[in-house]
Design an enzyme around this catalytic site. Structure first.
Site, PDB file in Angstrom:
ATOM      1  N   ARG A   1       0.727  -1.198  -0.001  1.00  0.00           N
ATOM      2  CA  ARG A   1       0.189   0.040  -0.003  1.00  0.00           C
ATOM      3  C   ARG A   1       0.727   1.284   0.188  1.00  0.00           C
ATOM      4  O   ARG A   1       0.149   2.341  -0.231  1.00  0.00           O
ATOM      5  CB  ARG A   1      -1.157   0.092   1.244  1.00  0.00           C
ATOM      6  CG  ARG A   1      -1.998  -1.132   1.119  1.00  0.00           C
ATOM      7  CD  ARG A   1      -3.122  -1.105   1.995  1.00  0.00           C
ATOM      8  NE  ARG A   1      -2.613  -1.864   3.204  1.00  0.00           N
ATOM      9  CZ  ARG A   1      -3.093  -1.644   4.388  1.00  0.00           C
ATOM     10  NH1 ARG A   1      -4.058  -0.706   4.703  1.00  0.00           N
ATOM     11  NH2 ARG A   1      -2.792  -2.786   5.551  1.00  0.00           N
TER      12      ARG A   1
ATOM     13  N   TRP B   1       2.184  -5.357  -8.916  1.00  0.00           N
ATOM     14  CA  TRP B   1       3.124  -6.558  -9.374  1.00  0.00           C
ATOM     15  C   TRP B   1       2.994  -7.850  -8.203  1.00  0.00           C
ATOM     16  O   TRP B   1       2.586  -7.475  -7.013  1.00  0.00           O
ATOM     17  CB  TRP B   1       4.738  -6.089  -9.722  1.00  0.00           C
ATOM     18  CG  TRP B   1       5.177  -5.026  -8.625  1.00  0.00           C
ATOM     19  CD1 TRP B   1       5.671  -5.562  -7.362  1.00  0.00           C
ATOM     20  CD2 TRP B   1       4.891  -3.714  -8.773  1.00  0.00           C
ATOM     21  NE1 TRP B   1       5.953  -4.473  -6.777  1.00  0.00           N
ATOM     22  CE2 TRP B   1       5.517  -3.127  -7.489  1.00  0.00           C
ATOM     23  CE3 TRP B   1       4.467  -2.688  -9.722  1.00  0.00           C
ATOM     24  CZ2 TRP B   1       5.671  -1.971  -7.285  1.00  0.00           C
ATOM     25  CZ3 TRP B   1       4.770  -1.246  -9.494  1.00  0.00           C
ATOM     26  CH2 TRP B   1       5.235  -0.985  -8.287  1.00  0.00           C
TER      27      TRP B   1
ATOM     28  N   GLU C   1       4.363 -15.205  -3.339  1.00  0.00           N
ATOM     29  CA  GLU C   1       2.790 -15.629  -3.761  1.00  0.00           C
ATOM     30  C   GLU C   1       3.248 -16.710  -4.836  1.00  0.00           C
ATOM     31  O   GLU C   1       2.155 -17.529  -4.890  1.00  0.00           O
ATOM     32  CB  GLU C   1       2.282 -14.265  -4.585  1.00  0.00           C
ATOM     33  CG  GLU C   1       2.107 -13.221  -3.600  1.00  0.00           C
ATOM     34  CD  GLU C   1       1.307 -12.004  -4.437  1.00  0.00           C
ATOM     35  OE1 GLU C   1       0.353 -12.308  -4.686  1.00  0.00           O
ATOM     36  OE2 GLU C   1       1.966 -11.100  -4.877  1.00  0.00           O
TER      37      GLU C   1
HETATM   38  C1  HEM Z   1       2.123  -2.579  -6.585  1.00  0.00           C
HETATM   39  C2  HEM Z   1       2.487  -3.877  -6.097  1.00  0.00           C
HETATM   40  C3  HEM Z   1       1.537  -4.657  -5.087  1.00  0.00           C
HETATM   41  C4  HEM Z   1       1.892  -5.650  -4.262  1.00  0.00           C
HETATM   42  C5  HEM Z   1       3.526  -6.244  -4.210  1.00  0.00           C
HETATM   43  C6  HEM Z   1       0.889  -6.162  -3.636  1.00  0.00           C
HETATM   44  C7  HEM Z   1       0.792  -7.252  -2.823  1.00  0.00           C
HETATM   45  C8  HEM Z   1      -0.184  -7.940  -2.233  1.00  0.00           C
HETATM   46  C9  HEM Z   1      -0.297  -9.288  -1.453  1.00  0.00           C
HETATM   47  C10 HEM Z   1       1.144 -10.118  -1.457  1.00  0.00           C
HETATM   48  C11 HEM Z   1      -1.127  -9.465  -1.239  1.00  0.00           C
HETATM   49  C12 HEM Z   1      -1.813 -10.972  -0.560  1.00  0.00           C
HETATM   50  C13 HEM Z   1      -2.379 -11.746  -1.832  1.00  0.00           C
HETATM   51  C14 HEM Z   1      -2.346 -13.319  -1.311  1.00  0.00           C
HETATM   52  O1  HEM Z   1      -1.844 -13.676  -0.361  1.00  0.00           O
HETATM   53  O2  HEM Z   1      -3.030 -13.913  -1.917  1.00  0.00           O
HETATM   54  C15 HEM Z   1      -2.183  -8.243  -1.498  1.00  0.00           C
HETATM   55  C16 HEM Z   1      -3.698  -8.246  -1.347  1.00  0.00           C
HETATM   56  C17 HEM Z   1      -4.180  -7.347  -1.715  1.00  0.00           C
HETATM   57  N1  HEM Z   1      -4.023  -6.167  -2.648  1.00  0.00           N
HETATM   58 FE1  HEM Z   1      -2.209  -5.716  -2.844  1.00  0.00          FE
HETATM   59  N2  HEM Z   1      -0.238  -5.544  -3.956  1.00  0.00           N
HETATM   60  C18 HEM Z   1       0.041  -4.484  -4.919  1.00  0.00           C
HETATM   61  C19 HEM Z   1      -0.795  -3.560  -5.388  1.00  0.00           C
HETATM   62  C20 HEM Z   1      -2.448  -3.665  -5.139  1.00  0.00           C
HETATM   63  C21 HEM Z   1      -2.998  -2.786  -6.034  1.00  0.00           C
HETATM   64  C22 HEM Z   1      -2.826  -1.639  -6.959  1.00  0.00           C
HETATM   65  C23 HEM Z   1      -4.254  -3.014  -5.481  1.00  0.00           C
HETATM   66  C24 HEM Z   1      -5.781  -2.452  -5.926  1.00  0.00           C
HETATM   67  C25 HEM Z   1      -5.786  -0.989  -6.506  1.00  0.00           C
HETATM   68  C26 HEM Z   1      -4.236  -3.824  -4.282  1.00  0.00           C
HETATM   69  C27 HEM Z   1      -5.246  -4.278  -3.630  1.00  0.00           C
HETATM   70  C28 HEM Z   1      -5.194  -5.597  -2.901  1.00  0.00           C
HETATM   71  C29 HEM Z   1      -6.293  -6.262  -2.139  1.00  0.00           C
HETATM   72  C30 HEM Z   1      -7.713  -5.550  -2.219  1.00  0.00           C
HETATM   73  C31 HEM Z   1      -5.750  -7.268  -1.528  1.00  0.00           C
HETATM   74  C32 HEM Z   1      -6.605  -8.408  -0.842  1.00  0.00           C
HETATM   75  C33 HEM Z   1      -7.297  -9.257  -1.835  1.00  0.00           C
HETATM   76  C34 HEM Z   1      -8.399 -10.368  -1.030  1.00  0.00           C
HETATM   77  O3  HEM Z   1      -8.852  -9.769  -0.079  1.00  0.00           O
HETATM   78  O4  HEM Z   1      -8.423 -11.396  -1.686  1.00  0.00           O
HETATM   79  N3  HEM Z   1      -2.789  -4.067  -4.095  1.00  0.00           N
HETATM   80  N4  HEM Z   1      -1.456  -7.310  -2.326  1.00  0.00           N
HETATM   81  N1  LIG Z   2       0.442  -9.009  -6.194  1.00  0.00           N
HETATM   82  C1  LIG Z   2      -0.947  -9.164  -5.836  1.00  0.00           C
HETATM   83  N2  LIG Z   2      -1.394 -10.295  -5.213  1.00  0.00           N
HETATM   84  C2  LIG Z   2      -2.562 -10.315  -4.945  1.00  0.00           C
HETATM   85  C3  LIG Z   2      -3.560  -9.396  -4.685  1.00  0.00           C
HETATM   86  C4  LIG Z   2      -4.967  -9.754  -4.236  1.00  0.00           C
HETATM   87  C5  LIG Z   2      -5.476 -10.933  -4.305  1.00  0.00           C
HETATM   88  C6  LIG Z   2      -4.395 -11.965  -4.764  1.00  0.00           C
HETATM   89  C7  LIG Z   2      -5.275 -13.311  -5.014  1.00  0.00           C
HETATM   90  O1  LIG Z   2      -5.640 -13.718  -3.831  1.00  0.00           O
HETATM   91  C8  LIG Z   2      -6.084 -14.938  -3.897  1.00  0.00           C
HETATM   92  C9  LIG Z   2      -7.089 -15.332  -2.927  1.00  0.00           C
HETATM   93  C10 LIG Z   2      -6.432 -15.691  -1.678  1.00  0.00           C
HETATM   94  N3  LIG Z   2      -5.239 -15.866  -2.057  1.00  0.00           N
HETATM   95  C11 LIG Z   2      -4.996 -16.174  -3.739  1.00  0.00           C
HETATM   96  C12 LIG Z   2      -3.139 -11.705  -5.077  1.00  0.00           C
HETATM   97  C13 LIG Z   2      -1.811  -8.201  -6.741  1.00  0.00           C
HETATM   98  C14 LIG Z   2      -3.025  -8.579  -7.498  1.00  0.00           C
HETATM   99  C15 LIG Z   2      -3.624  -7.360  -7.912  1.00  0.00           C
HETATM  100  C16 LIG Z   2      -2.962  -6.225  -7.709  1.00  0.00           C
HETATM  101  S1  LIG Z   2      -1.601  -6.584  -6.527  1.00  0.00           S
END
Ligand code: HEM
Ligand SMILES: N/C(=N/c1cccc(CO[C@@H]2CCNC2)c1)c1cccs1
Length: 363
Positions: free
Chosen positions: A70, A238, A243
């Site tokens: 974030r 990215w 992941e």
């Molecule tokens: C720019 C690089 C970014 C990185 C490295 C990153 C990294 C991550 C990671 C590692 C997760 C956990 C995913 C999982 O465990 O499956 C995550 C969750 C999430 N990210 Fe980020 N993120 C990035 C950008 C963003 C952007 C641009 C958005 C939205 C505009 C975003 C919104 C979210 C949301 C909503 C979740 C939770 C998804 C769920 O509840 O299933 N992220 N992010």
């Molecule tokens: N790096 C990321 N990783 C994720 C972010 C949000 C969701 C997920 C996939 O979530 C699935 C449901 C629980 N783990 C897999 C992956 C991003 C995806 C889009 C913007 S950043």
């Protein structure tokens, strides 16, 4: 009616904070709220300005409790595609998003916002969890490809799609206009950037033929801003290396590659105490970080990502905003206790604007 009041209250709450952050005057804020009140009275809903949509989407990222990435919330590129109402038009916009985000490997974070829900109806929906995902095929007890996507693969086949039955077939997009049958769209191969996985020291790993796609683009979450629901708003950032290396390629019920990695390393796999699983896991994650760097595709390691999240916490405190987070998702799946995140609690309060899970279109 009371739901108009509820909607107006959510609009007031959003405009208050959004306009304060954008530096608008109290008068500008009052004028805007007056216009919104009139629009809700007339039509039962209200339409965000380009600025409100753009800043609202950034606030939603900033409020995503499960996201470690974030710090960069203000750099989000927002494409306003509320003009799109056809599946064909949506497919064009989605291809534009993939092209912009991929940027030949120098990934740019972006979101494309399609029309909002109106009177409980979704003008257009996408069935895919992510724009780019690999098919999973169940063949007499064994699974070829990504087992997370077996159901979606079956759905696509029922709509006439036929995959090549490799472990890495990119699924088509399934797009549905309100009240219409869902339609299949094949993403052109030239738009799908992939990274072959090799290891800097262990030559045998390359022979396994492993690869992964460059850009994660989540397409099944709902974006809520000031009481308005956007059920189709695909967003990308990215990957964090873990992941791919610790979950997608490592989980037993995904590609389950740790035994194969251990074999290439010449490790005995008959005793837990040798921590062969952990050795294979670390080398697979080293291979993923090495391969994306070699391919010139943006990827962040979990140590760097945690340090960036620490900077985010500091920045938010300086801005006088409390940081909310979901600890169980914020800690990385490899060496979690080596990050500061593991050693502190986070309040998991839900603040809007935000992204929410929603029933899939078939529900
Ligand atoms: C720019 C690089 C970014 C990185 C490295 C990153 C990294 C991550 C990671 C590692 C997760 C956990 C995913 C999982 O465990 O499956 C995550 C969750 C999430 N990210 Fe980020 N993120 C990035 C950008 C963003 C952007 C641009 C958005 C939205 C505009 C975003 C919104 C979210 C949301 C909503 C979740 C939770 C998804 C769920 O509840 O299933 N992220 N992010
Ligand atoms: N790096 C990321 N990783 C994720 C972010 C949000 C969701 C997920 C996939 O979530 C699935 C449901 C629980 N783990 C897999 C992956 C991003 C995806 C889009 C913007 S950043």
């Amino acid at each position: 009616k009371e739901q108009h009041t509820e909607l107006f209250q959510k609009a007031v709450d959003f405009i208050d904070r959004c306009y304060a952050e954008l530096g608008f005057s109290a008068d500008q804020q009052q004028q805007r709220l007056q216009d919104i009140e009139n629009e809700i009275k007339e039509s039962g809903t209200y339409t965000h300005t380009m600025e409100e949509l753009s800043h609202g989407a950034k606030m939603a990222w900033r409020n995503s409790n499960r996201c470690i990435g974030r710090l960069l919330w203000e750099t989000l590129e927002v494409f306003d595609r509320r003009d799109v109402t056809s599946a064909d038009g949506a497919f064009e916009a989605l291809q534009d998003h993939i092209r912009y985000a991929t940027n030949d490997g120098d990934i740019r974070s972006a979101i494309t916002v399609f029309p909002p829900r109106k009177e409980g109806r979704d003008p257009i929906r996408i069935w895919n969890h992510q724009l780019i995902r690999y098919a999973g095929y169940e063949m007499d007890g064994t699974i070829i490809g990504d087992s997370a996507n077996v159901a979606m693969t079956k759905k696509c086949e029922s709509l006439g799609w036929q995959g090549a039955h490799t472990s890495f077939d990119v699924l088509p997009l399934v797009i549905q206009e309100d009240g219409q049958p869902e339609q299949l769209y094949k993403i052109p191969d030239s738009l799908v950037k992939e990274v072959p996985i090799s290891h800097p020291d262990i030559q045998g790993i390359e022979t396994l033929g492993i690869k992964w796609h460059a850009v994660p683009i989540i397409s099944d979450m709902l974006l809520e801003i000031g009481g308005i629901d956007y059920p189709m708003a695909p967003f990308n950032g990215w990957y964090m290396g873990t992941e791919i290396g610790a979950r997608n390629l490592a989980d037993e019920d995904r590609y389950n590659l740790l035994p194969a990695i251990a074999k290439q390393m010449g490790l005995a796999t008959n005793s837990n105490r040798s921590l062969w699983i952990d050795k294979a896991l670390v080398e697979l994650n080293i291979a993923v970080l090495h391969s994306y760097h070699q391919a010139g595709v943006t990827l962040v390691d979990h140590h760097t990502a945690a340090k960036q999240f620490k900077a985010f916490e500091k920045k938010e405190n300086n801005a006088g905003r409390p940081v909310t987070g979901n600890w169980t998702w914020l800690i990385p799946p490899v060496s979690p206790a080596t990050t500061h995140i593991f050693h502190k609690p986070y309040r998991n309060d839900i603040v809007t604007p935000n992204f929410f899970h929603q029933p899939s279109p078939q529900d």
